[in-house]
Design an enzyme around this catalytic site. Structure first.
Site, PDB file in Angstrom:
ATOM      1  N   TRP A 180       0.861  -1.055   0.031  1.00 44.91           N
ATOM      2  CA  TRP A 180      -0.044  -0.187   0.029  1.00 44.91           C
ATOM      3  C   TRP A 180       1.111   1.241   0.101  1.00 44.91           C
ATOM      4  CZ3 TRP A 180      -0.412   3.800   3.855  1.00 44.91           C
ATOM      5  CH2 TRP A 180      -0.961   4.884   3.389  1.00 44.91           C
ATOM      6  N   GLU A 221      -3.182  -3.195  -2.242  1.00 44.01           N
ATOM      7  CA  GLU A 221      -4.145  -2.371  -1.657  1.00 44.01           C
ATOM      8  C   GLU A 221      -4.681  -1.078  -2.084  1.00 44.01           C
ATOM      9  OE1 GLU A 221      -3.504  -1.602   2.516  1.00 44.01           O
ATOM     10  OE2 GLU A 221      -5.480  -1.055   3.271  1.00 44.01           O
ATOM     11  N   LYS A 223      -6.929   2.628  -2.531  1.00 40.73           N
ATOM     12  CA  LYS A 223      -7.717   3.859  -1.456  1.00 40.73           C
ATOM     13  C   LYS A 223      -8.222   4.571  -2.132  1.00 40.73           C
ATOM     14  CE  LYS A 223      -6.319   6.213   2.590  1.00 40.73           C
ATOM     15  NZ  LYS A 223      -5.356   6.111   3.853  1.00 40.73           N
ATOM     16  N   ASP A 254      -9.522  -2.713   1.722  1.00 44.10           N
ATOM     17  CA  ASP A 254      -9.602  -2.192   2.997  1.00 44.10           C
ATOM     18  C   ASP A 254     -10.944  -1.410   3.094  1.00 44.10           C
ATOM     19  OD1 ASP A 254      -9.615  -0.106   5.143  1.00 44.10           O
ATOM     20  OD2 ASP A 254      -7.625  -0.639   5.338  1.00 44.10           O
ATOM     21  N   HIS A 257     -11.662   2.227   2.598  1.00 45.32           N
ATOM     22  CA  HIS A 257     -11.010   2.794   1.371  1.00 45.32           C
ATOM     23  C   HIS A 257     -11.963   3.173   0.458  1.00 45.32           C
ATOM     24  CE1 HIS A 257      -6.603   1.842   2.545  1.00 45.32           C
ATOM     25  NE2 HIS A 257      -7.295   2.266   3.656  1.00 45.32           N
ATOM     26  N   HIS A 281      -8.788  -6.036   4.813  1.00 50.88           N
ATOM     27  CA  HIS A 281      -8.340  -5.349   5.811  1.00 50.88           C
ATOM     28  C   HIS A 281      -9.842  -5.040   6.400  1.00 50.88           C
ATOM     29  CE1 HIS A 281      -3.736  -3.725   5.164  1.00 50.88           C
ATOM     30  NE2 HIS A 281      -3.978  -4.940   5.578  1.00 50.88           N
ATOM     31  N   ASP A 289     -11.549   7.336   6.545  1.00 57.19           N
ATOM     32  CA  ASP A 289     -10.670   6.186   6.844  1.00 57.19           C
ATOM     33  C   ASP A 289     -10.084   6.266   8.177  1.00 57.19           C
ATOM     34  OD1 ASP A 289      -9.301   3.586   6.446  1.00 57.19           O
ATOM     35  OD2 ASP A 289      -7.589   4.912   5.640  1.00 57.19           O
ATOM     36  N   ASP A 291     -10.025   4.365  10.944  1.00 50.63           N
ATOM     37  CA  ASP A 291      -9.425   3.273  11.506  1.00 50.63           C
ATOM     38  C   ASP A 291      -9.981   2.910  12.808  1.00 50.63           C
ATOM     39  OD1 ASP A 291      -7.810   1.657   9.506  1.00 50.63           O
ATOM     40  OD2 ASP A 291      -7.057   3.796   9.290  1.00 50.63           O
ATOM     41  N   ASP A 321      -7.089  -4.198  10.308  1.00 45.24           N
ATOM     42  CA  ASP A 321      -6.306  -2.956  10.251  1.00 45.24           C
ATOM     43  C   ASP A 321      -6.924  -1.641  10.787  1.00 45.24           C
ATOM     44  OD1 ASP A 321      -4.666  -1.070   9.540  1.00 45.24           O
ATOM     45  OD2 ASP A 321      -5.189  -0.814   7.314  1.00 45.24           O
TER      46      ASP A 321
HETATM   47  C1  RNT Z   1      -3.804   2.924   5.027  1.00 48.35           C
HETATM   48  C2  RNT Z   1      -3.851   1.288   4.398  1.00 48.35           C
HETATM   49  C3  RNT Z   1      -2.585   0.524   5.269  1.00 48.35           C
HETATM   50  C4  RNT Z   1      -2.259   1.005   6.736  1.00 48.35           C
HETATM   51  C5  RNT Z   1      -1.174  -0.066   7.162  1.00 48.35           C
HETATM   52  C6  RNT Z   1      -0.536   0.639   8.299  1.00 48.35           C
HETATM   53  O1  RNT Z   1      -4.713   3.489   4.622  1.00 48.35           O
HETATM   54  O2  RNT Z   1      -5.368   1.061   5.299  1.00 48.35           O
HETATM   55  O3  RNT Z   1      -3.091  -0.775   5.121  1.00 48.35           O
HETATM   56  O4  RNT Z   1      -3.168   1.128   7.550  1.00 48.35           O
HETATM   57  O5  RNT Z   1      -0.408  -0.492   6.241  1.00 48.35           O
HETATM   58 ZN    ZN Z   2      -5.328  -1.051   5.172  1.00 51.17          ZN
END
Ligand code: RNT
Ligand code: ZN
Length: 412
Positions: A180, A221, A223, A254, A257, A281, A289, A291, A321
């Site tokens: 990523w 990955e 985004k 993810d 994303h 993820h 995003d 998290d 994640d």
């Molecule tokens: C970032 C991505 C990625 C990170 C990690 C730390 O938006 O989700 O996967 O969160 O690599």
């Molecule tokens: Zn991620």
């Protein structure tokens, strides 16, 4: 009759085998991200977190050293049922003596992690770290127009493939290596093609080194945007999906994303039709995003249902994640991972064949009624039984609070 026996009977009346659900869940491996323990800090560079991702909060007890992070992972893993894998980032390299740049990383810089994993019978997944580093120039890495910068990060990617292969060889478990990059622009670019063309070239170069594809699964990955990178993201969904398909690597989604009304649960089936493996993820985006810790919420359940009812438990690499620094980090870890597992168990306890048959016979009335009924079925009693069989306590909060009092508060 125990509560579990009662629940089993109830599920059986719907044609669902609760024992089989528990047995299946036991075998599902969750790749647990190491970075919840130290707010994505890592050990190889003093740089602040960058790349458009952000950890907010300053709850006491953040792990500051490899030993502390390992101890915290032990504590967290002891409170999670089921099979786990350890998901590391390259910035968690442990130097004993001279530090190495990210373009120079070698397996030996991860030997301590291999020893750790072997002693606990864990596989390891890996991530090159394309952020929080002085060689990130103007928010660009693999797509940089500066050839020195681009090359540096290509070398990093190659080094990470070699390290991933080392993990697989040492642990005997294949390693999923996820790429990523944060590359993008805050404001409207004049050239959208150039950076993507350079990203493609960089990926081609990284993947050109020989590696054993049965040991290392490279994932990519995508985004939609990052903080400070709102207008343009090089590794967009279309770019990453197209690249993965063409290069024969594995796409990674993810669920933080995408645009807020887009859902990953709806994308899984399409990707399953065109890929042998896919990767996820699992996170919880709150308006962006962000998290947040994964909850046992509707979208997490829907994602799990798509994996289970499409018979894809062996085809989906499931990783967590998220990074919340505003609450006890061990609790954050355990709560999120347990919720992924809960969602999977919930999915395994649905009368999936019956539901599909109702859809195919266009009986949407009965479909709605049954789906709603399943929401209040005695799921909790089956979950508790699973925890009992896995020998982990239902109440993990006391254990977390105890660890906080004895260990975490001393980290000042
Ligand atoms: C970032 C991505 C990625 C990170 C990690 C730390 O938006 O989700 O996967 O969160 O690599
Ligand atoms: Zn991620």
């Amino acid at each position: 009759m125990s509560r579990f026996d009662e629940a089993k009977k109830m599920y059986a009346s719907l044609g669902v085998d609760a024992e089989a659900a528990i047995e299946q869940l036991k075998d599902v491996c969750i790749s647990v991200h190491c970075w919840q323990g130290d707010d994505v800090g890592g050990f190889d560079s003093p740089e602040a977190l960058s790349g458009g991702i952000q950890t907010t909060g300053n709850y006491p007890g953040k792990a500051r050293t490899p030993a502390e992070l390992m101890a915290d992972i032990d504590k967290a893993f002891s409170l999670m049922p089921g099979k786990k894998k350890l998901n590391l980032h390259a910035c968690y390299a442990i130097f004993d003596g001279a530090p190495a740049g990210r373009d120079q990383l070698e397996p030996k810089h991860f030997k301590a992690w291999v020893d750790y994993a072997k002693a606990r019978n864990l596989g390891i997944d890996f991530n090159p770290t394309f952020f929080a580093h002085p060689m990130v120039k103007d928010n660009l890495t693999l797509s940089s127009p500066d050839e020195t910068v681009r090359r540096y990060w290509v070398e990093h990617g190659k080094a990470c493939i070699r390290i991933s292969e080392y993990f697989a060889e040492e642990t005997g478990v294949p390693c999923v290596m996820n790429i990523w990059i944060p590359d993008g622009y805050k404001d409207i670019p004049a050239d959208r093609l150039g950076p993507r063309a350079r990203f493609r070239k960089s990926l081609d170069e990284i993947l050109s080194i020989p590696y054993d594809k049965t040991k290392v699964y490279v994932t990519l990955e995508s985004k939609v945007f990052g903080i400070g990178l709102e207008s343009y993201t090089v590794g967009s969904a279309e770019f990453c999906l197209s690249y993965s398909t063409k290069a024969g690597i594995t796409p990674l989604m993810d669920n933080g994303h995408y645009h807020p009304t887009e859902v990953v649960s709806d994308k899984i089936s399409s990707l399953l039709l065109f890929n042998e493996k896919i990767a996820l993820h699992v996170t919880r985006p709150v308006r962006w995003d962000s998290d947040h810790v994964v909850l046992f919420d509707d979208e997490t359940k829907e994602i799990a249902k798509e994996i289970v009812r499409n018979n894809a438990l062996q085809r989906v690499f499931i990783a967590t994640d998220y990074f919340d620094a505003s609450i006890n980090r061990i609790s954050a870890w355990v709560t999120g991972v347990r919720n992924v597992q809960k969602a999977l168990l919930f999915a395994l306890l649905q009368p999936n064949d019956k539901l599909k048959a109702l859809q195919d016979s266009a009986d949407m009335t009965a479909l709605m009624v049954l789906q709603e009924e399943m929401k209040t079925a005695p799921f909790g009693d089956v979950w508790d039984e699973y925890l009992r069989r896995e020998n982990v306590p239902a109440d993990y909060l006391s254990a977390v609070q105890d660890y906080e009092k004895k260990v975490l508060v001393n980290r000042v």
